[in-house]
Structures are given as C-alpha cells and as structure tokens.
Write a protein that holds these residues in place. Structure first.
Motif: not given
Length: 418
Positions: A82-87, A123-125
């Motif tokens: 996820s974006l949180e786990e693999d930010r 994430l880009a947004a």
C-alpha cells in the motif's frame, strides 16, 4: 509536440506477444514525436533508475519485436504494498519520473500491475506532479476484469490446444501396449482459462482431452480415478489436462511445491501432473506419461495466434494515445462485439475497476460433470486462437528473433538501496 518523456515497463510473467505490445507503444509514440524510455526489469528498473533509451534502436529492430517472445527490456515480479506501507518506494518512483521528465507511465502487466499503476497515479496527484498512468493488459491466465480477453492468453491457449491434440494422437497410437493415461499440466493458479482451452483440441466424450481438471471445481481424487478408469475401458486410453491450481475439499493445492511462496505471496505451484500420474499408476496400475510445459506455454511465439497478436498491438497503440490525450488511471481493454464472425474493438476502462480483481471461468463454461467445457466456452475460446502469425525463419531453420541494444540512460539520482 507534447513535452516530456514516456516510460514503458513490463511486469510479471512475459507472454509470446508482450513484445508486440512494446513494439506498438514505441512506434505509436515515435509518430507523435515523443521519446520513449523503457525500464530495465520492470518496476525494479524504475526504482534503480535503470532506464533504457529506445530511440537508440532502429525502426527495423523495433518492428521485429512484434515476432520476438520474452520481454525485450526485462520484467520482474515485485509486488508493491500500500501507499502507506511502501511510501518510500512510491516516492522514489516519483523522484525518478521528475528527474527524467516522465509525464506518461505505461505499465504492461496483470492485476497487480494495474494496482501499482493506480497507486502511482494517486501519489502523483497527491504530490501535484503531472503524470498520466495507463495500465496495459497482459497475462496468459486471462483473469483480468472488464477486458473480454487478455493479450497473451490467445497464443498460450493455441499452444495448449495444439499440444494436447498432437500428444493425444501419440497416446492413441501407443495405447494398446504402452501408455494408457497421459496428463498435461496447464498454468492457472485460480482461473482455469488455459486448462479449459485444451478442450478445443477435441469434441465429444471420446475425443481428447477426456478429462479437464479446473481450479473452479474441487478436486475429488476418488471420482477422478474412477473417471480415468472408465475412460480407458471405453476408449482405450485417457488424456487428462490438469490446471496447476486445483485444490482439494479443504482448499489445499494438490501441487504445493514445499510450501514456498513467490514475491507476490503466492504459493509456488508446479508438479500436479507428476502427482496425479503417481496416483493413477499406484491405484489403477496403468502406465502413465505426463508433461509439464511450464514456460513453453507462454514463450511459444512460433505458434502464436494471429488474433492475439492483433490484440497485443492494438492495446499498445491505444495506451499511448490514451496517455498523450490526457487520460489517467485507465486501461485499454478488448471488447467483443460478435462471436461469429468474431469482431472486437478497444475501449478505455478505469484501473479502479480492474486492479486486484480476478475473472474466473464462468459456471456456464464448465460441463455439468465438471470435467470438460460447454458450447458457450467453445464459442468464446475458439476465435481467440484463430489465425497464424509465424516469425521469419533463417537459413539455420530457426526463428529470427531480435535482441535490442538496450542503451542505458545516465542516472541522475543517488543510488537506490532496497
């Protein structure tokens, strides 16, 4: 002329026609005067900032990709969480995109890859970075949602049906004094599309394959052995096609290679044909042969389906057009408009409705006894293996495939440490 570069990456297991998609991507972008970078070894190459300048390749070599199997730039199995786990990893991707002015990202893969492309777009947004992410369909498993079929499947299905038909002729010739049962193992963890395609090799209960074991149906060993015995007694031999993903009543894979898992967290399968062969021989006393085609199913470009090749090229072309025209978080999918004669088109579908979804074989495609396919399945599968698209052959009698130069783009960032 649009400003920026387009980055293309291949993901997961390659197919006989994934390079045809790459070829279409590069040729379409060149026509639009857009530079294309390719990631070495998929998303891993983006993280490592190992990018390839495709403008260094001749147009002849780019065109030759259309008949070359494998993954021209390298692929990888790397599941981003996820974006949180693999930010940190996602932020690294954005950093690489910024450094190389990447404004369009095309990720050519299956379910997990669609999920990654969707997360990157979000994430880009969040970072207010102007990036258009397009997922490009590919998988021999044919399990992607929304698309009628997945580029790569048709060729693997053709290889499977042809191989089973040819092997069945061999078994029939030897059955009187030798092999009574032949077992062919097909790829397919949760979806039995590839195993089902073997059903195209014959029609009727006495034509091979006589028994197809699908992951959508619970495997009952006693019933299977009884069916194999009755088939041998009736026909003289029995040809079985078993999906690698068949499970018992407790949900355990029949073929579980030591409990190992791959980088996606999936059980490492393979060996179901060997296991079943042992059970048939030990229980019924028949002489058995088995085959594990494995990578051959997805690399057999010499036996590619013309329909599949056209699908692969069409989604590559559409992906570039979608990206350059401003679409984001979308995927070009195949839409069937008619079965006979077969007709299709490409439309855009949102990644949010594709990512991590899995399309399994419909109940209406499975014969009532669970060991074969229906007329509906034949109507769906048949057109996907139609047509031939052989590669050119050299004086040595072997296909003439291309190997690209894959000239690296200089790295602009500090090395990435996993």
């Amino acid at each position: 002329m649009p400003s920026g570069t387009l980055l293309y990456a291949q993901s997961g297991g390659v197919t006989a026609v994934i390079n045809a998609t790459a070829s279409a991507v590069i040729q379409t972008a060149r026509k639009r005067k857009v530079k294309v970078l390719a990631a070495r070894d998929g998303i891993l190459g983006v993280l490592r900032e190992q990018l390839i300048d495709t403008s260094k390749e001749s147009i002849a070599d780019i065109r030759a990709l259309a008949h070359t199997p494998g993954g021209a730039f390298g692929s990888c199995r790397l599941k981003l969480k996820s974006l949180e786990e693999d930010r940190a990893k996602y932020e690294r991707l954005i950093d690489v995109f910024r450094a190389h002015d990447v404004r369009w990202f095309l990720y050519n893969g299956g379910n997990d890859s669609a999920d990654t492309a969707l997360k990157v777009s979000r994430l880009a947004a969040e970072y207010d970075y102007p990036l258009h992410c397009i997922g490009v369909p590919k998988t021999i498993d044919n399990d992607l949602a929304l698309t009628d079929c997945s580029p790569g499947f048709g060729s693997a299905a053709k290889y499977t049906a042809v191989s089973v038909r040819e092997a069945a002729l061999d078994v029939a010739a030897m059955a009187e004094t030798s092999t009574k049962v032949f077992i062919y193992e097909a790829m397919g963890r949760h979806a039995g599309w590839l195993a089902a395609s073997a059903g195209l090799a014959g029609e009727g209960p006495d034509q091979a394959p006589h028994l197809i074991l699908l992951p959508e149906r619970t495997f009952d060993e006693a019933d299977f052995l009884a069916k194999a015995k009755s088939t041998v007694e009736r026909v003289g031999y029995c040809v079985v096609v078993a999906s690698e993903g068949i499970r018992d009543a407790d949900g355990r894979f029949i073929a579980d290679a030591g409990g190992r898992t791959d980088s996606f967290g999936h059980k490492q399968l393979g060996g179901v044909a060997s296991h079943l062969a042992g059970r048939v021989q030990d229980t019924l006393g028949y002489k058995v042969h088995w085959a594990l085609p494995d990578y051959l199913q997805r690399s057999a470009r010499h036996l590619a389906s013309r329909t599949d090749l056209e699908h692969a090229q069409a989604v590559g072309t559409a992906a570039v057009e979608y990206a350059l025209d401003g679409m984001n978080a979308m995927m070009p999918v195949i839409v069937r408009t008619a079965d006979a004669p077969y007709a299709w088109k490409v439309e855009a579908a949102p990644l949010s409705k594709i990512a991590n979804k899995e399309k399994t074989l419909p109940a209406g495609f499975i014969r009532r006894d669970g060991y074969g396919i229906t007329a509906k399945a034949r109507a769906y599968l048949g057109p996907l293996i139609h047509g031939e698209a052989p590669p050119p052959y050299g004086a040595d009698g072997l296909p003439r495939y291309v190997t690209l130069k894959n000239v690296a783009v200089p790295a602009l960032l500090a090395p990435w440490h996993e």
